[in-house]
Motif scaffolding. Structure first.
Motif, PDB file in Angstrom:
ATOM      1  N   ASP A  46      54.558  34.561  31.869  1.00  0.00           N
ATOM      2  CA  ASP A  46      53.259  35.099  32.293  1.00  0.00           C
ATOM      3  C   ASP A  46      52.565  34.088  33.249  1.00  0.00           C
ATOM      4  O   ASP A  46      52.022  34.714  34.326  1.00  0.00           O
ATOM      5  N   LEU A  47      52.970  32.942  33.331  1.00  0.00           N
ATOM      6  CA  LEU A  47      52.427  31.768  34.651  1.00  0.00           C
ATOM      7  C   LEU A  47      53.261  32.478  35.815  1.00  0.00           C
ATOM      8  O   LEU A  47      52.540  32.282  36.683  1.00  0.00           O
ATOM      9  N   GLU A  63      59.415  18.319  32.136  1.00  0.00           N
ATOM     10  CA  GLU A  63      58.832  19.723  31.855  1.00  0.00           C
ATOM     11  C   GLU A  63      57.485  19.770  31.747  1.00  0.00           C
ATOM     12  O   GLU A  63      56.599  20.645  32.347  1.00  0.00           O
ATOM     13  N   ASP A  64      56.683  18.560  30.993  1.00  0.00           N
ATOM     14  CA  ASP A  64      55.226  18.725  30.909  1.00  0.00           C
ATOM     15  C   ASP A  64      54.479  18.619  32.140  1.00  0.00           C
ATOM     16  O   ASP A  64      53.481  19.193  32.319  1.00  0.00           O
ATOM     17  N   GLU A  65      54.904  17.778  33.096  1.00  0.00           N
ATOM     18  CA  GLU A  65      54.364  17.484  34.405  1.00  0.00           C
ATOM     19  C   GLU A  65      54.469  18.762  35.572  1.00  0.00           C
ATOM     20  O   GLU A  65      53.337  19.262  35.918  1.00  0.00           O
ATOM     21  N   ARG A  66      55.570  19.494  35.057  1.00  0.00           N
ATOM     22  CA  ARG A  66      55.816  20.712  35.888  1.00  0.00           C
ATOM     23  C   ARG A  66      54.703  21.917  35.372  1.00  0.00           C
ATOM     24  O   ARG A  66      54.256  22.484  36.258  1.00  0.00           O
ATOM     25  N   LEU A  67      54.640  21.983  34.140  1.00  0.00           N
ATOM     26  CA  LEU A  67      53.684  22.842  33.535  1.00  0.00           C
ATOM     27  C   LEU A  67      52.368  22.643  33.847  1.00  0.00           C
ATOM     28  O   LEU A  67      51.533  23.474  34.091  1.00  0.00           O
ATOM     29  N   ARG A  68      51.922  21.337  34.132  1.00  0.00           N
ATOM     30  CA  ARG A  68      50.474  21.027  34.305  1.00  0.00           C
ATOM     31  C   ARG A  68      50.289  21.455  35.742  1.00  0.00           C
ATOM     32  O   ARG A  68      49.209  21.796  36.092  1.00  0.00           O
ATOM     33  N   ARG A  69      51.153  21.124  36.636  1.00  0.00           N
ATOM     34  CA  ARG A  69      51.100  21.323  38.022  1.00  0.00           C
ATOM     35  C   ARG A  69      51.002  22.806  38.134  1.00  0.00           C
ATOM     36  O   ARG A  69      50.012  23.444  39.237  1.00  0.00           O
ATOM     37  N   ALA A  70      51.658  23.633  37.576  1.00  0.00           N
ATOM     38  CA  ALA A  70      51.762  25.000  37.730  1.00  0.00           C
ATOM     39  C   ALA A  70      50.378  25.641  37.208  1.00  0.00           C
ATOM     40  O   ALA A  70      49.725  26.491  37.963  1.00  0.00           O
ATOM     41  N   LYS A  71      49.748  25.263  36.028  1.00  0.00           N
ATOM     42  CA  LYS A  71      48.534  25.617  35.574  1.00  0.00           C
ATOM     43  C   LYS A  71      47.562  25.048  36.435  1.00  0.00           C
ATOM     44  O   LYS A  71      46.398  26.089  36.743  1.00  0.00           O
ATOM     45  N   GLN A  72      47.646  24.213  37.075  1.00  0.00           N
ATOM     46  CA  GLN A  72      46.546  23.465  38.137  1.00  0.00           C
ATOM     47  C   GLN A  72      46.483  24.333  39.246  1.00  0.00           C
ATOM     48  O   GLN A  72      45.412  24.787  39.681  1.00  0.00           O
ATOM     49  N   ALA A  73      47.761  24.633  39.717  1.00  0.00           N
ATOM     50  CA  ALA A  73      47.790  25.616  41.051  1.00  0.00           C
ATOM     51  C   ALA A  73      47.016  26.833  40.667  1.00  0.00           C
ATOM     52  O   ALA A  73      46.421  27.583  41.577  1.00  0.00           O
ATOM     53  N   LEU A  74      47.449  27.606  39.436  1.00  0.00           N
ATOM     54  CA  LEU A  74      46.874  28.757  39.126  1.00  0.00           C
ATOM     55  C   LEU A  74      45.391  28.710  39.288  1.00  0.00           C
ATOM     56  O   LEU A  74      44.398  29.575  39.562  1.00  0.00           O
ATOM     57  N   ALA A  75      44.891  27.802  38.383  1.00  0.00           N
ATOM     58  CA  ALA A  75      43.309  27.528  38.438  1.00  0.00           C
ATOM     59  C   ALA A  75      42.817  27.470  39.702  1.00  0.00           C
ATOM     60  O   ALA A  75      41.742  28.225  39.896  1.00  0.00           O
ATOM     61  N   GLU A  76      43.354  26.799  40.489  1.00  0.00           N
ATOM     62  CA  GLU A  76      42.914  26.536  41.882  1.00  0.00           C
ATOM     63  C   GLU A  76      43.057  27.940  42.718  1.00  0.00           C
ATOM     64  O   GLU A  76      41.884  28.471  43.416  1.00  0.00           O
ATOM     65  N   LEU A  77      43.916  28.560  42.326  1.00  0.00           N
ATOM     66  CA  LEU A  77      44.186  30.269  43.110  1.00  0.00           C
ATOM     67  C   LEU A  77      43.034  30.965  42.562  1.00  0.00           C
ATOM     68  O   LEU A  77      42.414  32.005  43.156  1.00  0.00           O
ATOM     69  N   GLU A  78      42.749  30.960  41.079  1.00  0.00           N
ATOM     70  CA  GLU A  78      41.765  31.794  40.456  1.00  0.00           C
ATOM     71  C   GLU A  78      40.305  31.464  41.128  1.00  0.00           C
ATOM     72  O   GLU A  78      39.422  32.289  41.366  1.00  0.00           O
ATOM     73  N   GLU A  79      40.123  30.190  41.368  1.00  0.00           N
ATOM     74  CA  GLU A  79      38.904  29.900  42.085  1.00  0.00           C
ATOM     75  C   GLU A  79      38.584  30.485  43.384  1.00  0.00           C
ATOM     76  O   GLU A  79      37.579  30.585  43.781  1.00  0.00           O
ATOM     77  N   LEU A  80      39.894  30.569  44.178  1.00  0.00           N
ATOM     78  CA  LEU A  80      39.773  31.125  45.245  1.00  0.00           C
ATOM     79  C   LEU A  80      39.049  32.551  45.211  1.00  0.00           C
ATOM     80  O   LEU A  80      38.689  33.202  46.361  1.00  0.00           O
ATOM     81  N   GLU A  81      39.203  33.321  44.076  1.00  0.00           N
ATOM     82  CA  GLU A  81      39.167  34.602  43.781  1.00  0.00           C
ATOM     83  C   GLU A  81      37.508  34.398  43.871  1.00  0.00           C
ATOM     84  O   GLU A  81      36.825  35.711  44.135  1.00  0.00           O
ATOM     85  N   ASP A  82      36.712  33.756  43.380  1.00  0.00           N
ATOM     86  CA  ASP A  82      35.314  33.738  42.972  1.00  0.00           C
ATOM     87  C   ASP A  82      34.581  33.547  44.525  1.00  0.00           C
ATOM     88  O   ASP A  82      34.942  33.143  45.436  1.00  0.00           O
ATOM     89  N   LYS A 121      53.271  28.402  45.909  1.00  0.00           N
ATOM     90  CA  LYS A 121      54.846  28.064  45.870  1.00  0.00           C
ATOM     91  C   LYS A 121      54.761  26.638  45.131  1.00  0.00           C
ATOM     92  O   LYS A 121      55.870  26.401  44.506  1.00  0.00           O
ATOM     93  N   HIS A 122      53.691  25.817  45.520  1.00  0.00           N
ATOM     94  CA  HIS A 122      53.816  24.313  44.541  1.00  0.00           C
ATOM     95  C   HIS A 122      53.722  24.707  43.144  1.00  0.00           C
ATOM     96  O   HIS A 122      54.467  23.945  42.291  1.00  0.00           O
ATOM     97  N   GLY A 123      52.914  25.720  42.634  1.00  0.00           N
ATOM     98  CA  GLY A 123      52.862  26.071  41.046  1.00  0.00           C
ATOM     99  C   GLY A 123      54.196  26.440  40.840  1.00  0.00           C
ATOM    100  O   GLY A 123      54.581  26.247  39.714  1.00  0.00           O
TER     101      GLY A 123
END
Length: 101
Positions: free
Chosen positions: A30-31, A82-101, A67-69
């Motif tokens: 889903d991510l 793996e936990d660092e990779r997941l954190r980075r992906a979630k952070q990238a998604l959060a930043e992308l969703e902020e761009l939508e606002d 692409k970073h996410g």
């Protein structure tokens, strides 16, 4: 050092002789789907914004974040926990969703 993928074939994709980093296989589907959606919108935005430098920059920022996410840019995903990779992906998604606002 994490090592989910043992071979170059699992880490790299070659298209027309050019090598591209594959998406981090440890990320939840889903991510990956959400990040891939943003990637597609960013690429589409780059194509549409040819004459507008601000729009082009914003669209390229979206592509870069996605692409970073996905692990396709930045540190090699196979060299990080793996936990660092997941954190980075979630952070990238959060930043992308902020761009939508």
């Amino acid at each position: 050092m994490a090592d989910d993928a043992g071979s170059d074939d699992e880490r790299w994709l070659t298209i027309n002789g050019r090598r591209w980093r594959r998406t981090d296989p440890s990320l939840p589907a889903d991510l990956v789907a959400a990040l891939t959606s943003h990637l597609g919108r960013g690429r589409s935005g780059v194509r549409r914004a040819k004459e507008d430098p601000d729009a082009t920059s914003a669209a390229r920022r979206r592509v870069d974040l996605a692409k970073h996410g996905l692990g396709e840019r930045g540190p090699y995903w196979w060299d990080e926990p793996e936990d660092e990779r997941l954190r980075r992906a979630k952070q990238a998604l959060a930043e992308l969703e902020e761009l939508e606002d």
